[in-house]
Design a protein around this motif. Structure first.
Motif, short mmCIF file in Angstrom:
data_model
loop_
_atom_site.label_atom_id
_atom_site.label_comp_id
_atom_site.label_asym_id
_atom_site.label_seq_id
_atom_site.Cartn_x
_atom_site.Cartn_y
_atom_site.Cartn_z
N LYS A 86 -8.78 4.96 2.02
CA LYS A 86 -8.12 6.23 1.64
C LYS A 86 -7.28 6.18 0.75
CE LYS A 86 -4.69 6.96 5.11
NZ LYS A 86 -3.81 6.30 6.61
N ASN A 87 -6.90 5.07 -0.34
CA ASN A 87 -6.20 5.45 -1.04
C ASN A 87 -7.10 5.93 -2.53
OD1 ASN A 87 -3.38 4.90 -1.52
ND2 ASN A 87 -4.29 3.11 -0.18
N ARG A 104 -9.57 1.19 5.96
CA ARG A 104 -8.02 1.42 5.66
C ARG A 104 -7.62 1.92 4.88
NH1 ARG A 104 -4.87 3.14 10.29
NH2 ARG A 104 -3.25 3.79 9.58
N PRO A 113 1.92 10.34 1.28
CA PRO A 113 2.98 10.03 1.50
C PRO A 113 4.14 10.35 0.64
CG PRO A 113 2.45 8.45 1.65
CD PRO A 113 1.33 9.44 1.40
N ARG A 114 3.73 10.46 -1.32
CA ARG A 114 5.07 10.19 -1.71
C ARG A 114 4.89 12.36 -2.34
NH1 ARG A 114 1.41 6.42 -4.78
NH2 ARG A 114 -0.26 7.82 -3.26
N ASN A 122 0.87 -0.65 0.21
CA ASN A 122 0.13 0.00 -0.19
C ASN A 122 1.07 1.56 0.24
OD1 ASN A 122 -1.77 2.20 0.66
ND2 ASN A 122 -2.73 1.04 1.90
N PRO A 123 0.82 2.41 -0.75
CA PRO A 123 1.20 2.97 -1.35
C PRO A 123 1.62 4.26 0.03
CG PRO A 123 -0.04 3.40 -2.86
CD PRO A 123 0.03 1.85 -1.69
N ILE A 124 0.99 3.85 0.52
CA ILE A 124 -0.25 5.30 1.71
C ILE A 124 0.21 4.83 3.18
CG2 ILE A 124 -1.29 6.48 -0.02
CD1 ILE A 124 -3.73 6.56 1.38
N GLU A 125 0.77 3.53 3.31
CA GLU A 125 0.76 3.56 5.06
C GLU A 125 2.61 3.34 4.76
OE1 GLU A 125 -1.59 3.50 6.84
OE2 GLU A 125 -3.30 2.93 5.76
N ARG A 152 4.23 14.84 0.23
CA ARG A 152 5.09 14.89 1.03
C ARG A 152 6.02 14.88 1.19
NH1 ARG A 152 1.81 12.75 5.03
NH2 ARG A 152 3.64 10.76 5.89
N SER A 153 7.35 13.53 1.16
CA SER A 153 8.35 13.93 0.93
C SER A 153 9.39 14.70 -0.58
CB SER A 153 8.50 12.01 0.51
OG SER A 153 8.22 11.62 -0.78
N HIS A 188 7.43 3.89 -1.63
CA HIS A 188 8.95 4.65 -2.51
C HIS A 188 9.68 5.46 -1.29
CE1 HIS A 188 6.52 8.09 0.29
NE2 HIS A 188 8.11 8.38 -0.33
N GLN A 189 9.79 4.51 -0.76
CA GLN A 189 11.37 4.80 -0.28
C GLN A 189 12.23 3.54 -0.71
OE1 GLN A 189 9.18 6.38 3.35
NE2 GLN A 189 10.91 9.26 2.90
N PHE A 199 8.44 4.96 3.90
CA PHE A 199 7.01 4.36 2.93
C PHE A 199 7.69 3.30 1.54
CE2 PHE A 199 5.55 7.68 5.60
CZ PHE A 199 3.80 7.86 5.44
N ILE A 237 -8.03 10.30 -2.22
CA ILE A 237 -6.99 11.25 -2.69
C ILE A 237 -7.41 11.98 -3.64
CG2 ILE A 237 -4.52 11.63 -3.55
CD1 ILE A 237 -3.38 8.61 -1.58
N VAL A 265 -1.67 13.24 3.10
CA VAL A 265 -3.02 12.17 3.66
C VAL A 265 -1.66 10.96 2.71
CG1 VAL A 265 -4.12 10.80 2.12
CG2 VAL A 265 -4.57 12.61 3.33
#
Ligand SMILES: Nc1ncnc2c1ncn2[C@@H]1O[C@H](COP(=O)(O)OP(=O)(O)OP(=O)(O)O)[C@@H](O)[C@H]1O
Ligand SMILES: [Mg+2]
Lengths: 325, 330
Positions: free
Chosen positions: B225-226, B221, B301-302, A109-112, B304-305, A156-157, A154, B229, B299
């Motif tokens: 959530k995905n 969950r 992280p891609r 899951n990309p966002i967890e 955010r970073s 993607h890192q 995450f 976005i 929401v």
């Protein structure tokens, strides 16, 4: 074949079809398969043979629709998984039987955070505190060679190889009795493949888990597996111990697979791939499924389909000319 | 993140100024004379000229722009030509009505639209899904003003259940909010459904299932959530449309909000009112877009970073707000 006592998992007469708008795809056609505790079995076959469909049927995670399990029983610890309630099945998924998917790039899951995704599995199946789950997650990450402090990172890192390690750590997090590894290295580049395989090899020695290793790479099978089953057009055409298959292969398809491998010591440079294509899974031939591509095909091959016959203890072949039929 | 927000707030200044100038320019080049509107067609040329001079309409456009800015810096938006009341005071009085209308409509749209979309997606290809989508298509295609009039006719005139016009009690809000939000409930439901169906097919959802998670966790969950976005973006854009819708609903239902004020200003060629309201609306838009971008970064992280690690990225983001604002202007 019917000594159920030592069998960890036993599949009987499994058939899976995909019903799409255009046609019915016969993906798995009456497969019998079993695996003992702690054993590693390779499931080999070319693309579209039905390997993933077999593995997903075990966990009951086939996409439904279009998939339909039209016949079969899958015994795990004496229970038919196909008859369990969804609730009981959930206690098995990820806990007793876990799966590693073909493509690590899309399996997370990309966002967890990766830590959350591993800890979630642990907490689902064990009543332990947050802190303990966190602790165990870090241990799992370290076990697959990722520093525990990357818990909060995450997907993607991470690089592809590291993602696959995360997926493996996730699958092993609850100490499953059986791990279904669906081409765990195909999506990775060659050097990373070797690393991941090496890591899995060393994990296999540490944990008691039985492995079903799905692959189309015979080299990987040779290195890894105790037993091998060769899948062709949704059927198991030959099975036996790794030695049986590598040294005494009997089915023309298996032989063809070996002939298509590049040999290190060979003087001739050209490979000899099996001619033709796998039959259309929407319209399978009546007789032997390999008949069209088989160098030894006779008239009878296209009329009726051969039965699986044991040519040596534990070594079975599905071919009229195997000696068993 | 704070740095990002500060930069974005600074970026708002030239944008809002640009919009104000464009409005002034548009008023300048469109025909119609406020002095004539005020004095009527019988007015003598001398009286017209005197009034124009008094209102400052003869000054060159740049002078008027600078005057306008000078006033704003001092918290003064001028006085309305028609009512002779200070525009700023009037706007502050009216603002809560618009904020309540838009805010509650937005909350209703999101609060109903998302669960509806999830419901349709999890019952994909059943009559429940088809029914929900048919009804929502109906509501999406219906213009706000027409729907508002239908509501007034049915609940106000025929059944006499709800007040027709003006705001006297909480019941007065029901019809305007229903009229404004129903189309958006449908839009969000449809968007949520299609995003959910897309996300549910992803490998990581199969992974979540294979881990033994219950359906509820897989859906809410991991999948929802995905799926949300892209919806955040839709909600941001919707805000612009909601304001547009609120202009109409405020007029139809006689709500003394900013929208009604703007429309009155426009029809009466009341320059200070128009300029003041457009200024206010553009500030609101810019803030909403900023909020949307911040929520996005929280929401996903891609994203955010990207904004956290690479500091230069902030400037590029600044350009995006400009594009967005242009869209709203259009
Ligand atoms: N969701 C689906 N819908 C329709 N047909 C499908 C679906 N998934 C698989 N199939 C079909 O079922 C057959 C078996 O597919 P499966 O994925 O099990 O093969 P595989 O052996 O895992 O192949 P690969 O090595 O490429 O992963 C193929 O013919 C494939 O086209
Ligand atoms: Mg596969």
């Amino acid at each position: 074949m019917n000594s159920t006592s030592t069998n960890l998992l036993e599949i009987k007469d499994l058939a899976v079809e995909y019903h799409t708008d255009e046609a019915v795809i016969y993906a798995v056609n009456h497969v019998d398969f079993s695996i003992n505790k702690g054993e590693t079995v390779g499931l080999v076959g070319e693309t579209g043979a039905g390997k993933t469909s077999i593995a997903r049927s075990i966990l009951r995670i086939l996409p439904m629709p279009p998939a339909k399990v039209v016949s079969g029983e899958i015994f795990y610890n004496g229970n038919d998984l196909l008859k369990l309630s969804e609730r009981e099945m959930r206690k098995i998924r990820g806990n007793k039987i876990a799966m590693i998917f073909q493509d690590p790039m899309t399996a997370l899951n990309p966002i967890e955070t990766v830590g959350f995704q591993i800890a979630e599995t642990i907490q689902q199946h064990n009543s332990i505190s947050h802190a303990e789950a966190h602790q165990r997650t870090c241990e799992m990450l370290e076990m697959v060679g990722i520093p525990g402090d990357r818990f909060k990172d995450f997907p993607h890192q991470f690089s592809g190889g590291m993602k696959q390690r995360v997926v493996i750590a996730m699958a092993l997090a609850c100490n499953p009795a059986l791990l279904l590894a669906d081409e765990p290295t195909t999506a990775l580049d060659v050097t990373i493949q070797a690393q991941v395989l090496e890591m899995m090899q060393s994990l296999k020695e540490k944990v008691e888990t039985a492995f079903v290793l799905i692959t189309h790479d015979l080299g990987v099978v040779a290195e890894f597996c105790d037993k091998v089953a060769v899948v062709y057009a949704g059927e198991i055409v030959e099975r036996g111990s790794a030695e049986d298959i590598f040294d005494r292969a009997n089915h023309p398809y298996t032989l063809g697979l070996f002939a298509s491998l590049p040999k290190l010591d060979a003087t001739e440079k050209r490979l000899s791939p099996i001619k033709g294509l796998m039959p259309d899974p929407t319209d399978l031939p009546d007789g032997c499924r390999f008949c069209d591509r088989c160098p030894n095909a006779k008239d009878e091959c296209s009329k009726s389909s051969p039965k699986e016959a044991e040519i040596a203890p534990g070594h079975t072949v599905k071919c009229f000319f195997s000696g068993g039929n | 993140m704070l740095r990002f927000i500060r930069n974005r707030l600074l970026m708002m200044i030239p944008i809002v100024l640009g919009i104000s100038f464009i409005v002034l320019l548009l008023l300048e080049i469109t025909p119609g004379d406020p002095a004539k509107m005020l004095l009527g067609t019988q007015a003598t040329p001398e009286r017209l000229a005197a009034l124009r001079a008094q209102l400052g309409l003869d000054d060159p456009i740049l002078v008027r722009f600078v005057n306008f800015l000078w006033q704003i810096v001092h918290g003064d938006f001028g006085t309305s030509f028609m009512t002779k009341r200070p525009v700023f005071e009037e706007m502050i009085m009216r603002m809560p009505y618009t904020l309540v209308l838009v805010g509650i409509s937005l909350a209703v749209s999101v609060g109903l639209g998302i669960p509806l979309g999830v419901y349709a997606a999890t019952h994909h290809n059943t009559w429940k899904d088809n029914g929900a989508m048919f009804i929502s298509l109906f509501f999406v295609s219906m213009p706000v003003f027409w729907f508002a009039l239908l509501l007034v006719r049915f609940f106000g005139v025929e059944l006499r259940w709800l007040p027709l016009s003006g705001i006297d009690s909480w019941q007065s809000w029901i019809l305007p909010i229903v009229a404004t939000s129903l189309g958006f409930v449908a839009t969000i439901a449809r968007q949520t459904r299609s995003n959910m169906l897309e996300v549910i097919r992803q490998d990581y959802i199969v992974t979540a299932k294979a881990k033994g998670l219950p359906e509820r966790k897989v859906i809410y969950r991991h999948a929802l959530k995905n799926a949300l976005i892209p919806i955040i973006m839709v909600i941001g854009n919707m805000f612009g449309l909601l304001i547009g819708g609120a202009l109409i609903t405020e007029v139809i239902f006689g709500i003394p909000g900013l929208g009604q004020y703007t429309i009155a200003g426009l029809t009466g060629r009341d320059y200070p009112v128009i300029q003041g309201s457009v200024f206010m609306l553009s500030v609101m838009f810019s803030l909403v877009i900023l909020i949307v971008d911040v929520v996005f970064a929280i929401v996903d992280p891609r994203i955010r970073s990207q904004s956290g690690r690479k500091k230069h990225k902030d400037q590029k983001d600044g350009n995006k707000i400009e594009e967005n604002t242009q869209k709203i202007e259009a």
